[in-house]
Design an enzyme around this catalytic site. Structure first.
Site, PDB file in Angstrom:
ATOM      1  N   SER A  44       0.269  47.558 -22.253  1.00 49.86           N
ATOM      2  CA  SER A  44      -0.858  46.874 -22.892  1.00 49.86           C
ATOM      3  C   SER A  44      -1.642  47.808 -23.803  1.00 49.86           C
ATOM      4  O   SER A  44      -2.473  47.353 -24.591  1.00 49.86           O
ATOM      5  CB  SER A  44      -1.788  46.277 -21.828  1.00 49.86           C
ATOM      6  N   GLU A 174       2.396  38.652 -11.711  1.00 46.88           N
ATOM      7  CA  GLU A 174       1.526  38.248 -12.809  1.00 46.88           C
ATOM      8  C   GLU A 174       1.640  36.760 -13.106  1.00 46.88           C
ATOM      9  O   GLU A 174       2.738  36.235 -13.330  1.00 46.88           O
ATOM     10  CB  GLU A 174       1.847  39.043 -14.081  1.00 46.88           C
TER      11      GLU A 174
END
Length: 270
Positions: A44, A174
């Protein structure tokens, strides 16, 4: 006892594991001082720091660079580092990539998908391994919730169990239903780390830029614990106004020559 085993003991005792992303030394230092258990240097970093359009653009060099920075900021932290897209296509490549991240300071390497051969190869190479199922940002272009049907939920459970049997040390879950995450968590030996997967996971992870509102996007799985982005923009705007209007720097922000030195300096112009 290895540090990874210590987190298994936390799971056994029902102690929640606090995980948070960091990409630089000052942030890592602050997180360590605040009591975060694990710092995750995720891919990320690409969309939150490097300006990339997607996580797929992140390179092994990018990850090594940021892991090294986090290690300098938090020398004693347990750090999980992401293996970037297309750096673990084969067991041999995965071992080479993991070695580079470990050399930069990662205690554990993470990758996406139910790749049992990759888990075994990394464990054979002496690495702690964090797996990742559910939403896989490197491999799924659409950021959608996963495991929404009984069939897909069962597949994710089966994958999680297989990864556990292969030797994983952690499993990130997730954007999967909370009921599925709870079942996976109670089934596995390895601690689960949830993001958008409910409260029954052994630990939770958020992206710092989401938690602190450094970015502009809002996510259902996130809670904003601060408005750092708005505060930063306000501080920069105030600085710009003061510079343009002559209010900064003020007298107290500088210094002058001693009178005798000023006299000697000015004498050269007379």
């Amino acid at each position: 006892m290895s540090r990874a085993q210590a987190y298994r003991l936390m799971k056994a005792r029902g102690e929640k594991i606090v995980v948070l992303t960091a990409y630089d030394a000052p942030t890592a230092r602050d997180e360590a001082e605040a009591g975060v258990d694990i710092i995750m240097v995720g891919d990320s970093v690409g969309t939150n720091v490097l300006g990339y359009a997607s996580e797929r653009e992140v390179t092994l060099a990018d990850m090594a660079h940021h892991i090294a920075a986090v290690r300098r900021g938090a020398p004693g932290a347990y750090i999980i580092g992401d293996l970037p897209y297309a750096t673990y296509d084969t067991p041999e490549q995965a071992q080479e990539s993991a070695a580079r991240l470990a050399a930069a300071g990662a205690d554990c390497v993470k990758f996406e998908g139910a790749r049992l051969d990759i888990v075994r190869a990394l464990k054979d190479g002496g690495h702690d391994v964090c797996c990742h199922v559910g939403l896989e940002s490197q491999h799924q272009a659409a950021k959608r919730r996963q495991g929404k049907t009984a069939q897909t939920a069962r597949k994710l459970l089966d994958d999680a169990v297989a990864l556990d049997e292969a030797g994983q040390d952690f499993l990130v879950l997730e954007l999967i239903p909370r009921e599925l995450a709870a079942r996976i968590t109670e089934t596995l030996h390895a601690p689960t780390i949830g993001i958008g997967a409910g409260a029954q996971c052994d630990g939770q992870v958020l992206v710092l830029h989401d938690l602190a509102a450094l970015g502009r996007r809002e996510y259902k799985h996130n809670r904003r614990y601060g408005e750092i982005g708005a505060a930063l923009r306000g501080a920069v705007a105030a600085y710009a106004r003061d510079v343009r209007e002559g209010r900064f720097p003020a007298q107290e922000h500088g210094f002058s020559l001693a009178p005798e030195e000023l006299a000697a300096f000015e004498k050269g112009f007379s």
